[in-house]
Design an enzyme around this catalytic site. Structure first.
Site, PDB file in Angstrom:
ATOM      1  N   CYS A 198      60.144  53.995  46.636  1.00 36.93           N
ATOM      2  CA  CYS A 198      58.689  54.027  46.529  1.00 36.93           C
ATOM      3  C   CYS A 198      58.180  52.939  45.593  1.00 36.93           C
ATOM      4  CB  CYS A 198      58.224  55.410  46.070  1.00 36.93           C
ATOM      5  SG  CYS A 198      58.509  56.678  47.336  1.00 36.93           S
ATOM      6  N   GLU A 223      54.437  58.696  48.394  1.00 38.18           N
ATOM      7  CA  GLU A 223      53.864  57.378  48.109  1.00 38.18           C
ATOM      8  C   GLU A 223      53.871  56.492  49.353  1.00 38.18           C
ATOM      9  OE1 GLU A 223      56.157  58.468  44.245  1.00 38.18           O
ATOM     10  OE2 GLU A 223      56.323  58.866  46.397  1.00 38.18           O
TER      11      GLU A 223
END
Length: 157
Positions: free
Chosen positions: A87, A56
């Site tokens: 993330c 991510e």
């Protein structure tokens, strides 16, 4: 729903590519804006010796570089696994509008990526966490913060 699935399939392809090359775990992500992929990433923790190189985060970095912006407002992220706390924080800081994920946190734990303790630690008061922290040089740091607010070219983010 099929147009959404093509983005998740791309995230899975990226994860598989990185995983098979030994770059890191089975985590890939794409950032989408207006129906187009503007950022791609896969887990590169092992390849880069960087514990923050999650799929991510890499996709967010790629999208920001391509768009020339630090805000990804108006974007969505498709990620193979439910985001870890780091993330998730990056997704919020990037102002991404929506998250789609493949497998759950519990599924990731089953293959050796257990984020449950990280989530638990974040919910604790700082003094009760496993990693100790304490305030230091607060006055000097507050001067720095005040100086920041007085910058003539201050750009909020």
């Amino acid at each position: 729903m099929q147009h959404l699935e093509k983005f998740m399939i791309r995230a899975i392809e990226l994860a598989r590519h990185g995983m098979n090359q030994g770059a890191g775990g089975p985590f890939g992500a794409v950032v989408v804006k207006d129906g187009l992929i503007v950022g791609e990433g896969w887990n590169q923790v092992l390849a880069s010796s960087d514990p923050t190189a999650h799929g991510e985060v890499m996709a967010i970095r790629d999208a920001c570089a391509k768009l020339g912006a630090f805000s990804l407002e108006g974007c969505e992220i498709y990620t193979t696994g439910q985001p870890c706390p780091m993330c998730l924080g990056a997704i919020y800081w990037a102002r991404i509008d929506r998250i789609y994920y493949g497998f759950r946190v519990e599924d990731a734990a089953g293959i050796g990526f257990d984020d449950a303790e990280f989530f638990r630690q974040i919910g604790l008061p700082a003094a009760a966490r496993l990693v100790p922290s304490r305030e230091l040089c607060r006055e000097q740091a507050l001067i720095l913060a005040g100086d920041y607010l007085r910058l003539p070219s201050l750009q909020r983010y």
